[in-house]
Scaffold this motif. Structure first.
Motif, short mmCIF file in Angstrom:
data_model
loop_
_atom_site.label_atom_id
_atom_site.label_comp_id
_atom_site.label_asym_id
_atom_site.label_seq_id
_atom_site.Cartn_x
_atom_site.Cartn_y
_atom_site.Cartn_z
N ILE A 39 0.96 -1.09 -0.02
CA ILE A 39 -0.06 -0.12 0.10
C ILE A 39 0.83 1.31 0.07
CG2 ILE A 39 -1.86 1.26 1.29
CD1 ILE A 39 -2.49 -1.20 2.56
N ARG A 107 7.09 -7.44 5.16
CA ARG A 107 6.09 -6.66 4.82
C ARG A 107 5.86 -5.08 5.59
NH1 ARG A 107 2.37 -9.65 1.29
NH2 ARG A 107 0.94 -7.76 1.32
N LEU A 108 6.01 -5.23 6.73
CA LEU A 108 5.53 -3.90 7.40
C LEU A 108 6.63 -2.95 7.04
CD1 LEU A 108 4.12 -5.23 11.04
CD2 LEU A 108 2.93 -4.61 9.00
N LEU A 111 5.85 -0.56 4.55
CA LEU A 111 4.42 0.23 4.95
C LEU A 111 4.78 1.31 5.89
CD1 LEU A 111 1.55 -0.38 4.37
CD2 LEU A 111 1.05 -1.67 6.37
N PHE A 254 -8.33 4.14 -1.54
CA PHE A 254 -7.80 2.74 -1.22
C PHE A 254 -8.96 1.83 -1.22
CE2 PHE A 254 -6.31 -0.75 1.54
CZ PHE A 254 -5.47 -1.08 0.73
N PHE A 305 -15.73 3.43 5.40
CA PHE A 305 -14.86 2.39 6.33
C PHE A 305 -15.78 1.42 6.36
CE2 PHE A 305 -14.43 1.21 10.76
CZ PHE A 305 -13.04 0.82 10.68
N LEU A 308 -15.42 -0.63 3.44
CA LEU A 308 -14.18 -1.41 3.56
C LEU A 308 -14.09 -2.56 4.45
CD1 LEU A 308 -10.95 -1.38 2.76
CD2 LEU A 308 -10.73 -0.05 4.89
N ILE A 309 -14.70 -2.40 5.71
CA ILE A 309 -14.72 -3.61 6.57
C ILE A 309 -15.69 -4.83 5.84
CG2 ILE A 309 -15.84 -4.45 9.10
CD1 ILE A 309 -14.22 -2.57 10.11
N LEU A 312 -14.00 -6.42 3.07
CA LEU A 312 -12.87 -7.20 3.57
C LEU A 312 -13.21 -8.52 4.20
CD1 LEU A 312 -10.09 -4.81 4.61
CD2 LEU A 312 -10.12 -6.27 2.49
N VAL A 313 -14.38 -8.53 4.95
CA VAL A 313 -15.16 -9.64 5.62
C VAL A 313 -15.43 -10.71 4.59
CG1 VAL A 313 -16.64 -10.21 7.31
CG2 VAL A 313 -14.98 -8.51 7.84
N PRO B 187 -13.76 -8.62 13.04
CA PRO B 187 -13.61 -8.54 11.92
C PRO B 187 -12.33 -8.74 10.88
CG PRO B 187 -14.49 -6.53 12.59
CD PRO B 187 -14.09 -7.27 13.75
N VAL B 188 -11.27 -8.15 11.49
CA VAL B 188 -10.35 -8.06 10.91
C VAL B 188 -9.26 -9.01 11.17
CG1 VAL B 188 -10.20 -5.51 11.10
CG2 VAL B 188 -8.94 -6.89 12.59
N MET B 191 -7.41 -10.86 7.76
CA MET B 191 -6.77 -9.94 6.91
C MET B 191 -5.42 -9.79 7.10
SD MET B 191 -9.03 -6.77 7.48
CE MET B 191 -10.86 -6.75 7.57
N ARG B 192 -4.76 -9.66 5.92
CA ARG B 192 -3.39 -9.54 5.95
C ARG B 192 -2.75 -8.19 6.57
NH1 ARG B 192 -2.20 -11.01 0.43
NH2 ARG B 192 -1.58 -8.99 0.26
N GLY B 193 -1.39 -8.13 6.78
CA GLY B 193 -0.88 -7.04 7.57
C GLY B 193 -1.36 -5.76 7.06
N TYR B 195 -3.89 -4.80 5.12
CA TYR B 195 -5.20 -4.32 5.04
C TYR B 195 -5.46 -4.06 6.70
CZ TYR B 195 -6.45 -5.96 0.64
OH TYR B 195 -6.53 -6.17 -0.92
N ALA B 197 -3.82 -2.80 8.80
CA ALA B 197 -3.20 -1.49 9.19
C ALA B 197 -4.30 -0.26 8.66
CB ALA B 197 -1.86 -1.18 8.36
N VAL B 199 -7.36 -0.73 8.08
CA VAL B 199 -8.90 -0.81 8.59
C VAL B 199 -8.61 -0.29 10.19
CG1 VAL B 199 -10.25 -2.44 9.84
CG2 VAL B 199 -9.69 -2.81 7.44
#
Lengths: 328, 433
Positions: A39, A107-108, A111, A254, A305, A308-309, A312-313, B187-188, B191-193, B195, B197, B199
């Motif tokens: 991202i 990954r982090l 970011l 995003f 938001f 988005l949730i 994603l869920v 809910p999260v 999710m991957r790392g 996403y 972040a 959320v």
């Protein structure tokens, strides 16, 4: 209810306009995500810089009184072009300085670096324009101020009139042009093919003779240019800019990219448009639906938001995305 | 023959030799530790308001934590610095206590966030939301706010519940924040790392929007102006609201948090979190219940944040939604990145350093630049986002493990907790056959 339905077309139009902006910014997110699986948090700030560069160009045109003498289309193209060049260069620089040294790290790491870049750029813009103009909240010189009035038509016994600001039309037209040129570029040109190859498998693409670093840079330049163009359009349409316009818009763009299926260009466009429309509907109807208990505009930023949730869920791959198995 | 002689000689010489070596090492350390403590204390008392003095005192405390002296002596000297010198400097200049309380709040927050980001590897960008939750839970009932929407309060406690409420609210704030953590976490979890972040970032924004707008239809949060004034806690009838007394509450909170973090890190849960952070698929294969562990990390980290939110409300006497912005979440992230993800000592140092910078050195510098007649655009206190951003970028590129990296200890699990439990439905030996 009758009254609510009556304003519906107007709401859909304003939602569509902001949706086009989300879509163009979302393209930048989704391209970078497709290539690097990362991202680009700083993309929202690249958008914001586009708005400020657009502002500077318009100020220059106003000072030299070219704004009134030049045809409006030329002024528009000049503004957008300057914003695109600057933002593209900014995207390239950010990738070169803050992301490339971190390629292959956990990954982090990139970011967190991207979040740092985002904060840095945001505050840098504040400092720069506070020094240049004495204020970071700026009123943009008007370019397209007119309003296109459609109708009135007789609908259900009462006249219905639609009002579309020219700025909104400019956003929709240039948004469409940019989206189609990008989709053509990625699907039909050699560089676009290389980009898709890198997105699919970086090391194999490198073995096939694709210069991966250059393709990644190109991605950032194109994404940045799109963000900058969106920024200058935002400045023209909404005429008031601050260094903080990028943050929330970035999160929403995003969301749009995830909604449509991250990594998918058409998905980003559809996601952006739908998100813009949902948001406009929510903002307009939340108040009436709760009988005025909750004020729609105050909760505007929550709708994105929630979407988005929910996405994603229930459908993490998005509307058009493929489900990708996790690499072990 | 020669070998025996040599062995004998060394066997004879070693105790004295080693003892001398130990003694000198011990003596050097001892002298240095005492000298550092005395010098720092003297400086702190001579110039209580100076940021440099506070830096020296805290530096001395850090040096003591490394010094090769007897543990009891280390505890005595650190206690002297933290319970003697700094509070005394606080009585000379209340600004010191105020700064230290702020620092304690940030240290505990950073330790809590470190549990989520450092131990469990879940990037939480909305950490300040839990802090806001704790602050509001306490403040609504410790001010005239509750009377605005609850008739009972209007009749019986129009100005809030009084000083005892702080202690009653503490478990409540921890619980509320933990529940917020679970509500966000559920809910999260899959999710991957990255996403996760975004959320959590959105969650932080949503909590801020709700706090700002929940003055209609029922006035619960006080809306954008917030809640003021907030009552101070009392302890055995003593008013604990003054910075000099609040200092001790803050110190106790920080010490408890640090001990809790240390215990968690070296527990079964801590090891499970580390395994999950390093490779969640491998961890799952080894039987780590990922969802449970993630929720646990979220809830525990959140509850620390909620508890410190209460202390913050007491310190400020007022709260409003703007206090709980994204910048605060990033500020705390910058602290743990600067100090070292996963390193308890590093996180404490990072939080202390960033707090000193934000609340002491930047204001000092901007006062200085104002004295020199520089324009206010160069006012350094406004450069905080820039500095946070730079900290994140520079640390990620040049020193990903932070200033004081986390150390890994080899642990003998069997010795720690006895024989491993045999999973239901079979024994280890039957698998081997």
């Amino acid at each position: 209810m009758e009254e609510g339905l009556r304003i519906l077309p107007q709401i859909l139009i304003s939602g569509l306009v902001i949706g086009f902006l989300y879509a163009v910014v979302a393209l930048g997110y989704t391209m970078v995500y497709g290539v690097l699986e990362f991202i680009n948090f700083a993309h929202s700030e690249i958008f914001m810089f586009g708005a400020f560069i657009g502002f500077e160009v318009l100020m220059f045109l106003q000072k030299t009184s070219l704004l009134t003498t030049l045809p409006m289309v030329i002024s528009l193209i000049l503004t957008m072009l300057a914003a695109m060049i600057f933002s593209g260069a900014l995207g390239w620089t950010v990738e070169r300085l803050a992301y490339r040294p971190l390629r292959g790290a956990p990954r982090l790491v990139p970011l967190i670096s991207a979040i740092g870049v985002s904060f840095f750029l945001q505050d840098a813009a504040r400092i720069i324009w506070e020094a240049l103009r004495g204020n970071w909240q700026l009123a943009v010189p008007p370019l397209y101020t007119g309003v296109l009035t459609m109708g009135p038509w007789q609908v259900a016994g009462a006249p219905l009139q639609l009002q579309v600001p020219y700025g909104a039309i400019v956003i929709m037209v240039s948004g469409l042009i940019m989206m189609f040129s990008l989709i053509w570029f990625v699907n039909k040109t050699k560089v676009g093919k290389a980009m898709r190859a890198v997105a699919q498998d970086r090391s194999t693409a490198a073995l096939m003779g694709v210069n991966v670093d250059r393709i990644i840079s190109t991605t950032f330049v194109i994404g940045g240019a799109l963000g900058g163009a969106a920024g200058s359009l935002f400045a023209i349409r909404y005429t008031s800019i601050t260094p903080y316009i990028g943050f929330i818009l970035g999160v929403k763009a995003f969301t749009a990219a995830v909604f449509g299926g991250i990594g998918n260009l058409a998905g980003a466009v559809i996601g952006g448009l739908l998100l813009g429309i949902f948001e406009a509907l929510g903002t307009a109807y939340l108040g009436p639906l709760t009988h005025g208990a909750l004020k729609g505009p105050e909760y505007k930023d929550i709708f994105a938001f929630l979407i988005l949730i929910l996405v994603l869920v229930f459908k993490p791959a998005g509307l058009l995305g493929r489900t990708v198995g996790e690499k072990v | 023959m020669n070998a025996i002689k040599k062995g004998l000689k060394s066997a004879l010489s070693w105790p004295a030799h080693r003892f001398a070596q130990l003694l000198t090492a011990e003596r050097t350390a001892l002298v240095t530790a005492l000298l550092v403590t005395v010098l720092a204390s003297a400086y702190q008392v001579a110039a209580p308001a100076s940021g440099l003095a506070i830096l020296c005192t805290l530096g001395a405390a850090l040096a003591l934590s490394y010094a090769g002296i007897k543990p009891w002596l280390r505890v005595v000297l650190m206690t002297f610095l933290l319970l003697g010198v700094l509070p005394y400097a606080g009585t000379l200049n209340p600004g010191v206590s105020s700064l230290m309380i702020q620092m304690f709040i940030y240290i505990a927050l950073a330790l809590g966030l470190n549990l989520v980001v450092g131990f469990a590897g879940l990037l939480d960008l909305g950490y300040i939301a839990f802090f806001a939750g704790g602050a509001y839970v306490y403040s609504i009932f410790a001010s005239s706010q509750a009377a605005k929407f609850l008739p009972w309060f209007a009749a019986n406690a129009p100005q809030g519940l009084g000083g005892w409420w702080f202690w009653a609210a503490l478990p409540l704030a921890l619980l509320v924040a933990a529940f917020m953590g679970i509500a966000l976490g559920l809910p999260v979890m899959r999710m991957r790392g990255d996403y996760l972040a975004i959320v959590t970032l959105g969650f932080g924004e949503v909590i801020q929007v709700i706090a700002r707008n929940l003055d209609t239809p029922i006035n619960i949060t006080g809306g954008a102006p917030g809640i003021a004034p907030i009552q101070a806690p009392t302890l055995f009838g003593m008013d604990m609201g003054q910075p000099t007394s609040l200092y001790y509450i803050g110190l106790v909170f920080v010490v408890l948090t640090a001990i809790a973090m240390y215990r968690i890190e070296h527990s079964r849960v801590g090891r499970a979190l580390a395994a999950m952070r390093e490779d969640d698929i491998a961890a799952r294969a080894m039987g780590v219940p990922l969802v449970k562990m993630k929720l646990l990390a979220f809830a525990t980290g959140a509850s620390f944040s909620g508890g410190m939110g209460m202390l913050f409300a007491v310190k400020q006497h007022f709260i409003n939604p703007d206090t709980f912005g994204f910048m605060e979440s990033i500020g705390i992230l910058a602290m743990i990145i600067l100090g070292g993800l996963g390193s308890i000592r590093g996180v404490i140092v990072g939080a202390a350093a960033v707090t000193l910078l934000r609340f002491q050195f930047l204001p000092d510098l901007s006062a200085l630049s104002a004295n020199w007649g520089l324009p206010s655009a160069i006012d350094l206190t406004k450069y905080q986002p820039l500095i946070f951003g730079l900290i994140l970028i520079v640390m990620m590129i040049y020193r990903q493990d932070g200033l004081i990296p986390a150390t890994r200890r080899k642990e003998n699990i069997a010795a720690l907790e006895g024989p491993l439990p045999v999973p239901a439905g079979g024994t280890g030996t039957s698998v081997a056959k």
